[in-house]
Design an enzyme around this catalytic site. Structure first.
Site, short mmCIF file in Angstrom:
data_model
loop_
_atom_site.label_atom_id
_atom_site.label_comp_id
_atom_site.label_asym_id
_atom_site.label_seq_id
_atom_site.Cartn_x
_atom_site.Cartn_y
_atom_site.Cartn_z
N HIS A 182 -59.49 -5.48 -40.15
CA HIS A 182 -58.33 -6.06 -39.48
C HIS A 182 -58.01 -5.24 -38.23
O HIS A 182 -58.14 -4.01 -38.24
CB HIS A 182 -57.13 -6.10 -40.43
N GLU A 206 -59.69 -13.48 -35.26
CA GLU A 206 -58.28 -13.19 -34.98
C GLU A 206 -58.16 -12.53 -33.61
O GLU A 206 -58.22 -11.28 -33.51
CB GLU A 206 -57.71 -12.22 -36.02
P1 13P Z 1 -49.71 -13.36 -37.65
O1 13P Z 1 -49.94 -14.69 -38.34
O2 13P Z 1 -48.39 -12.75 -37.97
O3 13P Z 1 -50.00 -13.48 -36.18
O4 13P Z 1 -50.79 -12.35 -38.22
C1 13P Z 1 -52.12 -12.67 -38.11
C2 13P Z 1 -52.86 -11.66 -38.87
O5 13P Z 1 -52.99 -10.53 -38.43
C3 13P Z 1 -53.38 -12.04 -40.19
O6 13P Z 1 -54.29 -11.13 -40.68
#
Ligand code: 13P
Length: 256
Positions: free
Chosen positions: A97, A167
């Site tokens: 992450h 992401e």
């Molecule tokens: P948000 O949905 O708060 O932007 O977070 C995304 C995330 O980092 C999920 O792992």
């Protein structure tokens, strides 16, 4: 290892929330009691401490952790092993992450964690994504390097068992000055990720699930879910509201 079904997956990353077991149990129960008919795969990744408590609370919700050690056991103070997580009931683990990468975690560390997770029976949810975009399109190369280094040496048969979460950091709800990503951004990257995996691992017909994460909420979820190659979403902030998370599940059910 559990078998990844051919259905969309919705993963909640609670990050370091909520602040008490009582609140965590309430959030979990509010979700669990409203999803008995759901066909989608629903995964909740709470802080480590809550996993054992949730183990018996729902058959419908699978559990995931937010990190694991790349070591199997031993003198590693403060670490938690993949095997311990499997034993306590987790079946998934978020790895790489961006919030962990910002503490200094490297692609090499993540690569070791993926291998340890797989050999312990956990399904890794590998997070990749660039900090920002510019007109030189360097972000493609950043994502390519993340994929190749994080999956280096992973056997072809295991590639389809991994979930890849795209992401982009610039779209995460807590990123200062964030911008919205849209379905086209995800589609373009999804095609690119598939090409890298196909070229490197020859997994054309056995692709891993590829999902989107970054400020997913009930207003934009369908945009990321209805893309032709979308396998689901990874939800941060909105997963801390049972109402919002249930709405996202309902939207997914309507599309699956
Ligand atoms: P948000 O949905 O708060 O932007 O977070 C995304 C995330 O980092 C999920 O792992």
């Amino acid at each position: 290892m559990i078998k990844l079904m051919n259905k969309k997956i919705i993963i909640a990353n609670w990050k370091m929330n909520p602040n008490s077991l009582k609140l965590a149990e309430k959030l979990f129960t509010d979700i669990a009691k409203n999803i008995s008919d759901a066909k989608s795969e629903i995964v909740i990744c709470p802080p480590f401490l809550y996993l054992s408590k949730f183990k018996k609370m729902s058959h419908k919700i699978k559990l995931g952790a937010q990190n694991c050690s790349y070591e199997e056991s031993g003198a590693f103070t403060g670490e938690i092993s993949a095997e311990m997580l499997y034993d306590i009931g987790a079946r998934y683990v978020i790895l790489g992450h961006s919030e962990r990468r910002s503490f200094g975690e490297t692609n090499e560390d993540i690569n070791k964690k993926i291998k340890t997770a797989l050999s312990s029976g956990l399904i890794p949810i590998l997070c990749i994504g660039e900090k920002e975009r510019n007109e030189n399109h360097e972000y493609f190369n950043i994502v390519k390097i993340q994929i190749l280094e994080c999956l280096n040496g992973v056997k072809k048969d295991f590639i389809s068992k991994i979930i890849i979460a795209y992401e982009p950091i610039w779209s995460i709800s807590t990123t200062p000055g964030r911008r919205d990503a849209n379905g086209d951004d995800f589609y373009e990257m999804n095609v690119f990720i598939r090409k890298i995996l196909s070229d490197k691992f020859g997994v054309k017909n056995k692709m891993p699930k590829i999902i989107y994460g970054g400020s997913v909420n009930p207003k934009n979820a369908d945009e990321f879910l209805k893309e032709k190659n979308s396998d689901g979403v990874l939800v941060g902030n909105a997963s801390l509201s049972s109402e919002k998370f249930l709405k996202i599940i309902n939207i997914t059910e309507g599309i699956s």
